[in-house]
Every structure is written in C-alpha cells, then in structure tokens.
Design a protein around this motif. Structure first.
Motif, PDB file in Angstrom:
ATOM      1  N   MET A   1     -45.684 -20.342 -14.177  1.00  0.00           N
ATOM      2  CA  MET A   1     -46.805 -20.699 -14.167  1.00  0.00           C
ATOM      3  C   MET A   1     -47.806 -19.676 -14.383  1.00  0.00           C
ATOM      4  SD  MET A   1     -48.753 -23.000 -11.122  1.00  0.00           S
ATOM      5  CE  MET A   1     -47.791 -24.236 -11.458  1.00  0.00           C
TER       6      MET A   1
ATOM      7  N   LEU B   1     -51.805 -18.625 -13.443  1.00  0.00           N
ATOM      8  CA  LEU B   1     -53.056 -18.994 -12.687  1.00  0.00           C
ATOM      9  C   LEU B   1     -54.129 -18.355 -13.626  1.00  0.00           C
ATOM     10  CD1 LEU B   1     -52.022 -18.672  -9.253  1.00  0.00           C
ATOM     11  CD2 LEU B   1     -51.883 -20.835 -10.527  1.00  0.00           C
TER      12      LEU B   1
ATOM     13  N   GLU C   1     -59.383 -18.933 -10.510  1.00  0.00           N
ATOM     14  CA  GLU C   1     -58.061 -19.427 -10.020  1.00  0.00           C
ATOM     15  C   GLU C   1     -58.510 -20.916  -9.214  1.00  0.00           C
ATOM     16  OE1 GLU C   1     -55.244 -18.650  -6.050  1.00  0.00           O
ATOM     17  OE2 GLU C   1     -55.415 -17.052  -7.389  1.00  0.00           O
TER      18      GLU C   1
ATOM     19  N   VAL D   1     -53.971 -24.544  -6.010  1.00  0.00           N
ATOM     20  CA  VAL D   1     -53.047 -23.563  -5.377  1.00  0.00           C
ATOM     21  C   VAL D   1     -52.396 -23.870  -3.842  1.00  0.00           C
ATOM     22  CG1 VAL D   1     -52.501 -21.096  -5.083  1.00  0.00           C
ATOM     23  CG2 VAL D   1     -53.540 -21.752  -7.157  1.00  0.00           C
TER      24      VAL D   1
ATOM     25  N   ILE E   1     -45.153 -17.602 -10.461  1.00  0.00           N
ATOM     26  CA  ILE E   1     -46.414 -17.803 -10.461  1.00  0.00           C
ATOM     27  C   ILE E   1     -46.912 -16.390 -10.879  1.00  0.00           C
ATOM     28  CG2 ILE E   1     -48.278 -18.249  -8.947  1.00  0.00           C
ATOM     29  CD1 ILE E   1     -46.679 -20.170  -8.921  1.00  0.00           C
TER      30      ILE E   1
ATOM     31  N   HIS F   1     -50.354 -14.000 -12.611  1.00  0.00           N
ATOM     32  CA  HIS F   1     -51.688 -13.715 -12.841  1.00  0.00           C
ATOM     33  C   HIS F   1     -52.117 -12.215 -12.706  1.00  0.00           C
ATOM     34  CE1 HIS F   1     -52.438 -13.157  -8.402  1.00  0.00           C
ATOM     35  NE2 HIS F   1     -51.891 -14.249  -8.130  1.00  0.00           N
TER      36      HIS F   1
ATOM     37  N   TYR G   1     -47.955 -17.884  -1.675  1.00  0.00           N
ATOM     38  CA  TYR G   1     -46.570 -17.887  -2.471  1.00  0.00           C
ATOM     39  C   TYR G   1     -45.958 -16.650  -2.345  1.00  0.00           C
ATOM     40  CZ  TYR G   1     -50.403 -16.465  -5.684  1.00  0.00           C
ATOM     41  OH  TYR G   1     -51.642 -15.925  -6.167  1.00  0.00           O
TER      42      TYR G   1
ATOM     43  N   LEU H   1     -41.250 -20.964  -4.978  1.00  0.00           N
ATOM     44  CA  LEU H   1     -42.464 -20.098  -5.550  1.00  0.00           C
ATOM     45  C   LEU H   1     -41.972 -18.461  -5.391  1.00  0.00           C
ATOM     46  CD1 LEU H   1     -45.410 -22.321  -4.189  1.00  0.00           C
ATOM     47  CD2 LEU H   1     -43.997 -22.528  -6.324  1.00  0.00           C
TER      48      LEU H   1
ATOM     49  N   HIS I   1     -43.767 -14.710  -6.969  1.00  0.00           N
ATOM     50  CA  HIS I   1     -44.787 -14.075  -7.580  1.00  0.00           C
ATOM     51  C   HIS I   1     -44.433 -12.875  -8.475  1.00  0.00           C
ATOM     52  CE1 HIS I   1     -48.937 -12.719  -8.610  1.00  0.00           C
ATOM     53  NE2 HIS I   1     -49.136 -11.910  -7.737  1.00  0.00           N
TER      54      HIS I   1
END
Length: 436
Positions: free
Chosen positions: A27, A29, A35, A40, A55, A57, A66, A76, A78
C-alpha cells in the motif's frame, strides 16, 4: 452512468473500504500533508484486519503507528522512501525498511513495475461540477500511484484545497472507494529565525539575481532565504516543494514567474506544505501549477530553465566536497529526496547555480565541515556535482577547484571553534602549510 452516479455508488464506510485491502500486498500512502489521516488511523486501530501489508510513502504528516506500536508484526510493516523522525528508530531496529531512490524516478518506477503498488490511499477534494477531484497538496508520486494501483481508496475532505492544474486533477472514475470524512489539514508553521539562519539566508540571497528561477525546500534555511529576497525582482519558482515563504514573495510581487522559460506566469511545484493561509492561497489559484515529480524534478527539464538557482541543505560536507544530507553515520535520518535532481539540473542549465546551504556547526559543538564523512555516512551529492556551499560565515565555490583549494575554501566558512583542528587535518593530509 453519469459521474454523479459513479461517485455515489462508490461512497462507503472506512471499514468497508479498508476490508478490500488484500493480504500480502503493498500500500502506498499519498505524500506529506496528503496522507489520509482518518483512514490511516482507522487502519491502525484495526490492524487485525490486515495480513502482511507493506505501508510505503515518502514524507508523511501522520503518526507512523504502523511502525512504532507493538503488535503490528504480521499485520502492517513500513517501507520508507524518506525516513523521518518518527520512523528512524524503526528502520535502525529492523522493524521497518528504507528504499533509496531519486525523487524524480519514483513515478516511473511505479509505472514500469519496478515498484509494484496494490493499493493507494490519499486525500482529495469533493468533486466539482465536471466530476473532477483535486489531489490538492500532493501530486508528486501520488498521481502515478493512483494510475497504477489495483485499488484506490480516497478520503474526501471538504477542507482540502482544490488546485486546478491538469497535473492535480483526477476523474471520479479513477477512484474505487470514497470515504467521506472532513478534518483540519495538518499545518507546518514557520518558527523564529536564529542569527545563524539569517546569515545563511543573506549569503544565499547574494547569489540570486533578478529574473532567476528558484528551487527551495522547507524549514528555517529556506524561510531565511525567502526573507532575504524582498529586494529582488521578477523571480520565478520551479521546485518540488512550495511553502509559506514562497507565498509571501508571490503576494509581494517579488515572485511573478514572468521570466521563466518553462511554465511562464505560474509557480510550478510537486507538493505543498505550510499553514492554513497557504492552503487558502493555493485553492483555485491559477498561478499555482501542480505537476508530478517526474516533471518538476526531471534534471533535463530543470536544465532548460536558464538562471535556475537550487538551494538544498546538508548534514555534513568533507574536504573533498562530498555532501551527506541523509544520514548521521549509519543512521538513516532522511533521504536523497530531490537534492541531486536539482543539483544536476542546475549544473546543466545556462547560468545555473546549485547551492548547498547549512549551519557551519551544530550549536557550536559539532562541526558540519569535516576532513572525512562519518563512517557509514551516505554520499548524497558527490564532489563533482557540488557547486556552491554556504554557511553563516560565507560562500565556498568548489567547481573547478583542486582538492587542496576545496578544503581551504570550506575551512574558510567553517565555525571558528573548529578551524584550528580543521587546519591541522588539512596540513597533515596535503603536506603543506595552510597559509601557503
């Protein structure tokens, strides 16, 4: 179906939208202020709905729950493309990952599948009379993520500014799920400037000429530069990021974009951060040209802007002129972002100038000009690309200089507390007197 029918048929609750996110997926963001905070937070509140979702970004205005809360493992994880204060420890501890990338290359990697994207979540405006929504404050990689994701979930926020350029607009048919939730936009308010920052700003401004096009970042040094440009005329903006300092100069008529060779008459940017005043300023403003970052940061396009001046910052610079802007030793604290994009673009432009601006020290206790970079430090901008280096003590022009001349020029703008040890290191390395 009419656009209204499409839109209304895709409005749903946060729960219904988030439960569409597949297991073992990636995913993205939306970047920075874009965001979708409500979505979120809802996702993190219900982590048990997700299995092995990555996640991703770059910059983020959110809380990074997360990667910082217990119990996220297996749900989750990152993967940061721009490490921040809220993700640094997680990356260092191995609880999150970091992917280095030049900012201008990210949209292309999303489009060609180098970086796959299954889901994207973003913030948008309500649709206008033509069934168009606006990305508002973040076009950068967000547009490419929307165009290439299998699932697009948008938080519709009526407080979101409608930026009207073609790069910022989408059709409601581009989005799969609309979650209606209004909330204030996070703000980044400028703080008071120190004497050091004011000095850096004045030194940078001395390199700016009437009619130049500028690339500026955000923070105290760009704010100080903007504060020192009030006596300039006919400046332009072509940047990845626009902030309140630019708005103030536009309102004052200092920035009018008249002399830009590309996009004359408009300020071109990929994303926007600032105060509520800034968000109101860009709303339906025809002078704001939001474009994807592979447009704004393309070094070839930047090189076509005669008299482009780029201003970026650094953590350390060594005697060779190697610039580290993203780590403290092995600790990743940010990322390359668009620094190299603009340094190289400005180097190729007629009359272009690339400036690395930074305080000479950390509060007089640690020198930022060093004989060698800290062990493990990332070289963000290499020595052959570095042009001007600016501190509160002056300007060092490194292009065309020998190694000895570079080191000497940098020592000249270093903090007085560290000059004796820097001079000693110079003499030991180059086997000559500093005064010779």
């Amino acid at each position: 179906m009419s656009w209204k029918e499409v839109y209304e048929s895709r409005i749903m609750s946060a729960e219904d939208a988030l439960k569409k996110v597949p297991a073992n997926s990636r995913m993205f963001l939306a970047h920075s202020m874009s965001e979708p905070t409500y979505l979120v937070e809802y996702m993190c509140d219900h982590k048990e709905w997700f299995t092995n979702v990555e996640i991703c970004h770059m910059g983020s205005s959110g809380k990074h729950r997360y990667c910082n809360e217990e119990g996220m493992e297996g749900h989750l994880r990152h993967n940061s493309f721009f490490v921040s204060g809220l993700s640094r420890q997680a990356v260092m501890d191995g609880r999150a990952d970091y992917t280095p990338a030049y900012f201008h290359e990210v949209p292309g990697m999303l489009e060609d599948g180098t970086i796959t994207v299954d889901t994207v979540m973003l913030t948008i405006t309500p649709p206008n009379e033509n069934g168009e929504v606006s990305l508002g404050l973040s076009c950068d990689y967000t547009r490419a993520a929307v165009k290439n994701a299998k699932l697009v979930i948008a938080q519709v926020n009526d407080q979101w500014p409608f930026t009207i350029s073609d790069g910022a607009r989408l059709n409601v048919s581009d989005i799969d799920c609309f979650v209606l939730h209004n909330e204030p936009i996070p703000e980044l308010k400028p703080g008071p400037l120190t004497e050091v920052e004011i000095g850096i700003g004045k030194n940078c401004a001395s390199l700016v000429e009437d009619g130049d096009t500028l690339q500026l970042g955000i923070g105290s040094i760009p704010d100080a530069v903007c504060a020192s440009l009030a006596d300039k005329k006919d400046l332009g903006i072509h940047t990845e990021l626009m902030c309140d300092g630019v708005m103030n100069l536009m309102k004052a008529g200092v920035i009018n974009n008249r002399k830009k060779l590309i996009d004359p008459g408009v300020a071109t940017t990929a994303f926007i951060m600032g105060t509520r005043e800034m968000y109101d300023f860009v709303d339906h403003n025809p002078e704001i040209n939001m474009q994807p970052v592979d447009y704004t940061n393309d070094p070839v396009r930047i090189s076509m802007l005669d008299h482009i001046v780029s201003i970026n910052s650094a953590v350390q610079i060594d005697f060779n002129g190697q610039v580290c802007s993203e780590s403290i030793g092995l600790m990743q604290i940010s990322a390359v972002g668009g620094q190299v994009d603009f340094v190289r673009g400005a180097a190729m432009a007629k009359h272009g100038k690339a400036i690395i601006a930074m305080p000479s020290s950390v509060k007089g206790k640690i020198s930022k000009i060093v004989p060698v970079l800290d062990e493990g430090a990332a070289v963000t901008t290499n020595r052959c690309d570095v042009d001007y280096v600016v501190t509160e003590y002056g300007i060092a022009h490194l292009k065309g200089k020998t190694l000895k001349q570079r080191a000497k020029a940098l020592i000249e703008i270093s903090h007085p507390n560290f000059k004796p040890e820097l001079i000693k290191a110079f003499e030991e390395r180059y086997h000559c007197s500093y005064e010779s």
